[in-house]
Design a protein around this motif. Structure first.
Motif, PDB file in Angstrom:
ATOM      1  N   GLN A 296       6.744   8.429  -4.345  1.00  0.00           N
ATOM      2  CA  GLN A 296       5.889   8.120  -3.205  1.00  0.00           C
ATOM      3  C   GLN A 296       6.380   6.851  -2.522  1.00  0.00           C
ATOM      4  O   GLN A 296       6.863   5.916  -3.173  1.00  0.00           O
ATOM      5  CB  GLN A 296       4.443   7.941  -3.670  1.00  0.00           C
ATOM      6  CG  GLN A 296       3.412   8.152  -2.594  1.00  0.00           C
ATOM      7  CD  GLN A 296       2.037   8.443  -3.181  1.00  0.00           C
ATOM      8  OE1 GLN A 296       1.865   8.593  -4.386  1.00  0.00           O
ATOM      9  NE2 GLN A 296       1.031   8.543  -2.313  1.00  0.00           N
TER      10      GLN A 296
ATOM     11  N   THR B 275      -4.154   8.949  -5.112  1.00  0.00           N
ATOM     12  CA  THR B 275      -3.354   7.793  -4.730  1.00  0.00           C
ATOM     13  C   THR B 275      -4.258   6.579  -4.566  1.00  0.00           C
ATOM     14  O   THR B 275      -5.294   6.666  -3.879  1.00  0.00           O
ATOM     15  CB  THR B 275      -2.608   8.062  -3.413  1.00  0.00           C
ATOM     16  OG1 THR B 275      -1.755   9.201  -3.578  1.00  0.00           O
ATOM     17  CG2 THR B 275      -1.776   6.863  -3.005  1.00  0.00           C
TER      18      THR B 275
ATOM     19  N   ASN C   6       0.831  -1.207   0.000  1.00  0.00           N
ATOM     20  CA  ASN C   6       0.000   0.000   0.000  1.00  0.00           C
ATOM     21  C   ASN C   6       0.862   1.252   0.000  1.00  0.00           C
ATOM     22  O   ASN C   6       1.980   1.264   0.530  1.00  0.00           O
ATOM     23  CB  ASN C   6      -0.928   0.019   1.219  1.00  0.00           C
ATOM     24  CG  ASN C   6      -0.154   0.013   2.524  1.00  0.00           C
ATOM     25  OD1 ASN C   6       0.296  -1.044   2.983  1.00  0.00           O
ATOM     26  ND2 ASN C   6      -0.002   1.194   3.118  1.00  0.00           N
ATOM     27  N   PHE C   7       0.333   2.305  -0.602  1.00  0.00           N
ATOM     28  CA  PHE C   7       0.994   3.603  -0.620  1.00  0.00           C
ATOM     29  C   PHE C   7       0.803   4.295   0.722  1.00  0.00           C
ATOM     30  O   PHE C   7      -0.213   4.128   1.397  1.00  0.00           O
ATOM     31  CB  PHE C   7       0.415   4.506  -1.714  1.00  0.00           C
ATOM     32  CG  PHE C   7       0.911   4.193  -3.096  1.00  0.00           C
ATOM     33  CD1 PHE C   7       2.170   4.568  -3.493  1.00  0.00           C
ATOM     34  CD2 PHE C   7       0.083   3.531  -4.003  1.00  0.00           C
ATOM     35  CE1 PHE C   7       2.636   4.299  -4.775  1.00  0.00           C
ATOM     36  CE2 PHE C   7       0.526   3.255  -5.290  1.00  0.00           C
ATOM     37  CZ  PHE C   7       1.795   3.638  -5.675  1.00  0.00           C
ATOM     38  N   THR C   8       1.803   5.084   1.098  1.00  0.00           N
ATOM     39  CA  THR C   8       1.648   6.014   2.208  1.00  0.00           C
ATOM     40  C   THR C   8       1.357   7.398   1.635  1.00  0.00           C
ATOM     41  O   THR C   8       1.343   7.587   0.412  1.00  0.00           O
ATOM     42  CB  THR C   8       2.916   6.068   3.076  1.00  0.00           C
ATOM     43  OG1 THR C   8       3.943   6.759   2.349  1.00  0.00           O
ATOM     44  CG2 THR C   8       3.402   4.664   3.430  1.00  0.00           C
ATOM     45  N   ASP C   9       1.130   8.377   2.498  1.00  0.00           N
ATOM     46  CA  ASP C   9       0.891   9.735   2.024  1.00  0.00           C
ATOM     47  C   ASP C   9       2.174  10.545   1.908  1.00  0.00           C
ATOM     48  O   ASP C   9       2.135  11.762   1.727  1.00  0.00           O
ATOM     49  CB  ASP C   9      -0.103  10.452   2.945  1.00  0.00           C
ATOM     50  CG  ASP C   9       0.406  10.525   4.390  1.00  0.00           C
ATOM     51  OD1 ASP C   9       1.480   9.971   4.669  1.00  0.00           O
ATOM     52  OD2 ASP C   9      -0.289  11.136   5.235  1.00  0.00           O
ATOM     53  N   GLU C  10       3.349   9.873   2.007  1.00  0.00           N
ATOM     54  CA  GLU C  10       4.645  10.558   1.884  1.00  0.00           C
ATOM     55  C   GLU C  10       4.978  10.724   0.405  1.00  0.00           C
ATOM     56  O   GLU C  10       5.320   9.758  -0.274  1.00  0.00           O
ATOM     57  CB  GLU C  10       5.725   9.755   2.605  1.00  0.00           C
ATOM     58  CG  GLU C  10       5.467   9.576   4.095  1.00  0.00           C
ATOM     59  CD  GLU C  10       6.385   8.531   4.697  1.00  0.00           C
ATOM     60  OE1 GLU C  10       7.525   8.876   5.052  1.00  0.00           O
ATOM     61  OE2 GLU C  10       5.963   7.358   4.806  1.00  0.00           O
ATOM     62  N   THR C  11       4.873  11.950  -0.070  1.00  0.00           N
ATOM     63  CA  THR C  11       5.027  12.238  -1.492  1.00  0.00           C
ATOM     64  C   THR C  11       6.096  13.305  -1.700  1.00  0.00           C
ATOM     65  O   THR C  11       6.161  14.285  -0.953  1.00  0.00           O
ATOM     66  CB  THR C  11       3.700  12.726  -2.102  1.00  0.00           C
ATOM     67  OG1 THR C  11       2.690  11.733  -1.861  1.00  0.00           O
ATOM     68  CG2 THR C  11       3.836  12.955  -3.597  1.00  0.00           C
TER      69      THR C  11
ATOM     70  N   VAL D 119       4.771   0.541   0.902  1.00  0.00           N
ATOM     71  CA  VAL D 119       5.132  -0.413   1.951  1.00  0.00           C
ATOM     72  C   VAL D 119       4.753  -1.823   1.520  1.00  0.00           C
ATOM     73  O   VAL D 119       3.594  -2.079   1.147  1.00  0.00           O
ATOM     74  CB  VAL D 119       4.445  -0.058   3.283  1.00  0.00           C
ATOM     75  CG1 VAL D 119       4.843  -1.068   4.370  1.00  0.00           C
ATOM     76  CG2 VAL D 119       4.809   1.361   3.712  1.00  0.00           C
TER      77      VAL D 119
ATOM     78  N   GLN E 169      -5.907   3.480  -3.046  1.00  0.00           N
ATOM     79  CA  GLN E 169      -6.089   3.160  -1.639  1.00  0.00           C
ATOM     80  C   GLN E 169      -6.075   1.643  -1.429  1.00  0.00           C
ATOM     81  O   GLN E 169      -6.443   0.870  -2.315  1.00  0.00           O
ATOM     82  CB  GLN E 169      -7.415   3.738  -1.135  1.00  0.00           C
ATOM     83  CG  GLN E 169      -7.514   5.248  -1.252  1.00  0.00           C
ATOM     84  CD  GLN E 169      -6.446   5.971  -0.450  1.00  0.00           C
ATOM     85  OE1 GLN E 169      -6.252   5.681   0.742  1.00  0.00           O
ATOM     86  NE2 GLN E 169      -5.762   6.921  -1.076  1.00  0.00           N
TER      87      GLN E 169
ATOM     88  N   ARG F  30       9.762  -0.451   3.386  1.00  0.00           N
ATOM     89  CA  ARG F  30       9.420   0.771   2.673  1.00  0.00           C
ATOM     90  C   ARG F  30      10.288   0.901   1.417  1.00  0.00           C
ATOM     91  O   ARG F  30      11.507   0.770   1.474  1.00  0.00           O
ATOM     92  CB  ARG F  30       9.614   1.990   3.589  1.00  0.00           C
ATOM     93  CG  ARG F  30       8.648   2.006   4.764  1.00  0.00           C
ATOM     94  CD  ARG F  30       9.157   2.918   5.893  1.00  0.00           C
ATOM     95  NE  ARG F  30       9.405   4.284   5.445  1.00  0.00           N
ATOM     96  CZ  ARG F  30       8.476   5.239   5.407  1.00  0.00           C
ATOM     97  NH1 ARG F  30       7.229   4.980   5.785  1.00  0.00           N
ATOM     98  NH2 ARG F  30       8.789   6.463   5.017  1.00  0.00           N
TER      99      ARG F  30
END
Length: 256
Positions: A120, A150, A97-102, A123, A152, A128
């Protein structure tokens, strides 16, 4: 006998000179008539030819590199957890899954338009990874970064490996923009491998405009450079023949 002496005395000096010049061979011409230009030309000519040959060699190297890249990208993708031999352009699969760290990698263009490449964090089983999702156009106001969507939840990504340059990155601004990516920045993100990132394939979930440029200079561009060097060498040779030699005069005499 007296008559012969009289006739001989009656021959004009002009006739005598004419007969003398006809009996003598024509004066020869030296091929080189301008030595400074000749020395300069023959010192420069090998340099131009060598530069052309060097560009042809560079074109052959780039062609081999692109062939190796295409061969590697055509392989079956591996799950990233099973990857042991880390090389650029190895196809991989990631499930997570993606994190919101962009991060917004600025000053990237496609078709003459300015924009960003979107980086981005993704995980996979607690590890990571940094994913380059591709390019997105900049908005009208350069002071604002474009809004991106992004995927989800749990998703499956496909892409290939690429190395992170071993250099210092630009500092991030308030919108997390930068123009140069480096390992000092990726090392601060808590990545499993700070020296590698994943570029998404065009058909992957979450991919934007990919159209990856895998080489800065194409083989055709190197061949074009080689043609320019060889053309300059040919022009130099023609100028030397025209300005520093007597070739024109020699050819003119030979056709008489």
């Amino acid at each position: 006998m007296f008559q012969k002496e009289v006739q001989a005395s009656m021959i004009s000096p002009a006739s005598a000179r004419s007969e003398k010049s006809a009996a003598q061979p024509p004066t020869s011409l030296a091929l080189i008539r301008n030595w400074p230009v000749t020395v300069f030309s023959w010192l420069l000519l090998p340099v131009l030819v060598s530069l052309g040959l060097w560009q042809l060699d560079r074109a052959a190297q780039k062609a081999r590199q692109l062939h190796a890249v295409d061969t590697r990208l055509a392989q079956q993708p591996q799950h990233i957890a099973q990857l042991r031999d880390w090389q650029p352009y190895v196809p991989v699969v990631l499930e997570g899954n993606f994190t919101d760290e962009t991060l917004y990698l600025d000053n990237r263009t496609r078709g003459g338009r300015a924009g960003y490449e979107i980086l981005q964090v993704f995980v996979v089983d607690g590890r990571r990874w940094l994913v380059n999702r591709g390019w997105v156009a900049a908005g009208r106001a350069r002071g604002q970064v474009p809004a991106i969507s992004t995927p989800q939840g749990q998703v499956r990504l496909t892409g290939f490996t690429d190395s992170v340059p071993d250099r210092a990155a630009d500092p991030l601004d308030a919108d997390r923009r930068l123009t140069l990516l480096g390992r000092d920045l990726t090392g601060s993100l808590g990545l499993h491998r700070a020296d590698w990132l994943i570029r998404l394939s065009a058909d992957s979930i979450g991919a934007m405009v990919t159209d990856w440029n895998l080489t800065r200079v194409s083989p055709d561009k190197h061949r074009g450079y080689a043609f320019q060097w060889f053309a300059m060498a040919a022009v130099l040779l023609l100028l030397w023949l025209y300005t520093a030699t007597s070739l024109r005069d020699l050819l003119r005499r030979a056709t008489r």
